[in-house]
Enzyme design. Structure first.
Site, short mmCIF file in Angstrom:
data_model
loop_
_atom_site.label_atom_id
_atom_site.label_comp_id
_atom_site.label_asym_id
_atom_site.label_seq_id
_atom_site.Cartn_x
_atom_site.Cartn_y
_atom_site.Cartn_z
N CYS A 382 0.83 -1.20 0.00
CA CYS A 382 0.00 0.00 0.00
C CYS A 382 0.87 1.26 0.00
O CYS A 382 1.47 1.58 -1.03
CB CYS A 382 -0.99 -0.05 1.16
SG CYS A 382 -2.46 0.94 0.84
N HIS A 517 -3.54 -5.20 0.48
CA HIS A 517 -2.91 -5.70 1.72
C HIS A 517 -2.98 -7.23 1.72
O HIS A 517 -3.99 -7.79 2.15
CB HIS A 517 -3.67 -5.17 2.94
CG HIS A 517 -3.46 -3.71 3.18
ND1 HIS A 517 -2.49 -3.22 4.02
CD2 HIS A 517 -4.09 -2.63 2.67
CE1 HIS A 517 -2.53 -1.90 4.03
NE2 HIS A 517 -3.50 -1.52 3.22
N GLU A 519 -1.76 -9.23 3.70
CA GLU A 519 -1.84 -9.78 5.06
C GLU A 519 -3.27 -10.05 5.52
O GLU A 519 -3.49 -10.88 6.40
CB GLU A 519 -1.13 -8.84 6.06
CG GLU A 519 -1.78 -7.47 6.31
CD GLU A 519 -1.32 -6.37 5.35
OE1 GLU A 519 -0.91 -6.72 4.21
OE2 GLU A 519 -1.39 -5.19 5.73
N1 GLN Z 1 -1.93 6.62 2.85
C1 GLN Z 1 -2.02 5.85 1.65
C2 GLN Z 1 -3.39 5.98 1.01
O1 GLN Z 1 -4.34 6.35 1.67
C3 GLN Z 1 -1.71 4.41 1.92
C4 GLN Z 1 -2.75 3.74 2.78
C5 GLN Z 1 -2.28 2.42 3.34
O2 GLN Z 1 -1.08 2.13 3.33
N2 GLN Z 1 -3.19 1.62 3.87
O3 GLN Z 1 -3.53 5.71 -0.15
#
Ligand code: GLN
Length: 546
Positions: A382, A517, A519
């Site tokens: 992310c 993600h 995970e």
């Molecule tokens: N801050 C980034 C976004 O909102 C990444 C978010 C995250 O890593 N869950 O896109």
């Protein structure tokens, strides 16, 4: 499932919080699942927030995301990891949701002019939601957050009491998790706090059938007898839960302690014989694995590891299945900013997890640059992927203004921009979004991702050309820069309806960034393939370097 056959196990906590009710509930559910039942778990959070989406990670730990895009308590993550099933928004609710629903109905005239009260209206809404969560299962384990005696827990306890009154004792039982503190100076284990906590429960009208007593030390038999007598539970229903070296050991410990006999007796079930052979093997591999690797985990919430719960558990799952231990070297990104990348020397891989906000971003990018230039296996998740792109644009392509609009709204090169901008330019494209109360459009939940043929990502996902993973972010890779970075060797290896989901460097041993993600879909018995592939590569590289 026939309503007259469905069983409910209510799990409450006493004495203090953080006793492991989530692991207790998951472990009870695991034993029932491996005995052949279709099991669900519901977490009730008595706080007033509608969901934990806006809570600080320091306040609440990780926000877990379900496939259908609900932002939930991290315990839902434990339930999925133990049970290897997908739960949904139905498996977690809060006081905030209950009151919002009741007030909204009242405003629409749904109560036909009645005075709306906690009993029966709030309690009825709670019971409806418990029923909803139980619809497709044979046994529903319901975990109530907080501690007995909390004011905000009362309507939920009342709902539990009423459900038992309605369905009877064959269908409903109550398990109370408490602490037996060890008074070090006297070397004594104390049962009094448990006695008080059970008295409080009984005052509300709930008599627990089982007590799970958390303790640092084994409980002498006379203390067990004392608990049984004073708390009015059978002797075989006082289950001692000593601290375990792995949370996945807890179902095995419960079984050895005899937890299944009171459950069988009270709920009038056939003899339970869970098959835990595979589970047992994996736990042994967690506790004494054959090999080990060292992973640099570059984050900014390091004093609160609970905020990376799913990820650290996913590393345990993949490690257990590969028979390796992952030694996590926690690297504070702000310290890398101040002291440089020396901490990254001699690690077998570098991981930059998700995150929000500007703090620590510079150090994360330095870690990414180190991984890219020194051919160290790298996984960016992310925010970690977004930063990998920014780092590549700035340091490899010389686009010095490359940035995310999360950090600089006026940047000359917004290589990472708002999802809302993507939607405005490309149309809705079935993006499931939620306008968060903090502002901004959040992309949440599971999406299909098309994988580029012959990419490392495809190799990691065992040859699949389409996978599903979960998201939680407001920003996206800006496709306007795609040809520029692809020509320079940063390849798009995953896409979803025009959204860029994965990037990798073809010339690198293993350098992958993913917008999702991985995970959130990892379970002990079916670890996430991407994380497994990352660890496998780390191990191979380590062996080759020997
Ligand atoms: N801050 C980034 C976004 O909102 C990444 C978010 C995250 O890593 N869950 O896109």
């Amino acid at each position: 499932m026939d309503n007259n056959q469905r069983r409910y196990i209510f799990v409450t906590g006493g004495v203090l919080s953080s006793l492991g009710k989530g692991i207790t509930s998951s472990s009870i559910a695991t034993l029932l699942k491996h005995s052949g039942f279709k099991v669900g778990v519901l977490k009730i959070d008595p706080y007033i927030n509608v969901d934990p989406g806006t809570m600080s990670p320091f306040e609440h730990g990780e926000v877990f995301v379900t496939y259908d895009g609900a932002e939930t308590d991290l315990d839902i993550g434990h339930y999925e990891r133990f049970l290897d099933v997908n739960f949904s928004s139905k498996n977690n609710f809060t006081t905030g949701q209950i009151y919002s629903a009741v007030i909204e109905r009242e405003r629409k005239g749904g109560y036909l002019g009645k005075t709306i009260q906690i009993v029966p209206h709030i309690v009825d809404e709670i019971k409806d939601r418990i029923r909803l969560a139980s619809e497709e299962v044979e046994v529903l384990v319901v975990e109530l957050g907080g501690t007995v005696g909390d004011i905000e827990g009362l309507p939920f306890l009342e709902a539990m009491r009423e459900i038992k009154q309605e369905l009877g004792s064959r269908q409903v039982m109550s398990v109370h998790v408490t602490l037996i503190p060890l008074i070090k100076a006297a070397g004594e284990l104390k049962t009094k706090p448990t006695q008080h906590s059970v008295q409080e429960l009984r005052r509300i009208g709930i008599t627990p059938q089982v007590i799970i007593a958390r303790s640092e030390k084994p409980l002498p038999s006379e203390l067990k007898k004392k608990l049984s007598l004073s708390c009015d539970v059978n002797l075989d229903s006082v289950i001692v839960a000593e601290d375990a070296p792995s949370i996945y050991q807890v179902p095995i410990n419960f079984m050895r302690e005899g937890l299944l006999s009171p459950i069988t007796r009270y709920l009038q079930l056939e003899k339970l014989e869970p098959n835990l052979n595979d589970w047992d093997r994996l736990v042994k591999q967690i506790l004494s694995p054959k090999e080990e690797v060292t992973l640099a985990f570059v984050g900014k919430y390091l004093n609160l590891k609970e905020s990376y719960k799913s990820l650290t558990e996913a590393l345990i799952h993949s490690g257990a299945n590969l028979d390796i231990r992952v030694n996590i070297k926690w690297c504070d990104s702000e310290e890398i900013e101040n002291k440089g990348v020396e901490v990254l020397e001699y690690v077998d891989g570098i991981l930059v997890p998700g995150g929000f906000g500007m703090r620590g971003v510079k150090g994360k990018m330095e870690a990414i640059r180190y991984a890219r230039e020194n051919d160290v296996p790298f996984l960016g998740i992310c925010l970690g992927m977004q930063l990998a792109l920014i780092e590549f644009m700035r340091n490899h392509l010389g686009v010095l203004g490359a940035d995310s609009v999360e950090f600089d709204k006026e940047t000359s090169d917004p290589v990472v921009y708002l999802i809302q901008d993507f939607i405005d330019q490309n149309g809705e494209k079935q993006i499931r979004t939620k306008t968060s109360p903090m502002g901004g459009t959040m992309r949440l939940g599971e999406y299909e991702c098309q994988i580029k043929a012959n990419s490392r990502l495809q190799d990691a996902y065992q040859g699949y050309s389409s996978i599903k993973e979960r998201h939680r972010h407001r920003y996206e890779v800006n496709p306007a820069y795609r040809s520029q970075f692809e020509t320079a060797g940063l390849i798009v290896s995953g896409e979803s309806n025009g959204l860029i989901e994965a990037l990798e460097i073809a010339e690198h041993t293993w350098f992958i960034g993913v917008q999702f993600h991985p995970e959130f879909t990892s379970r002990l018995q079916s670890p996430n393939p991407l994380i497994t592939s990352f660890l496998k590569t780390m191990l191979n590289c380590k062996k080759q370097a020997r």
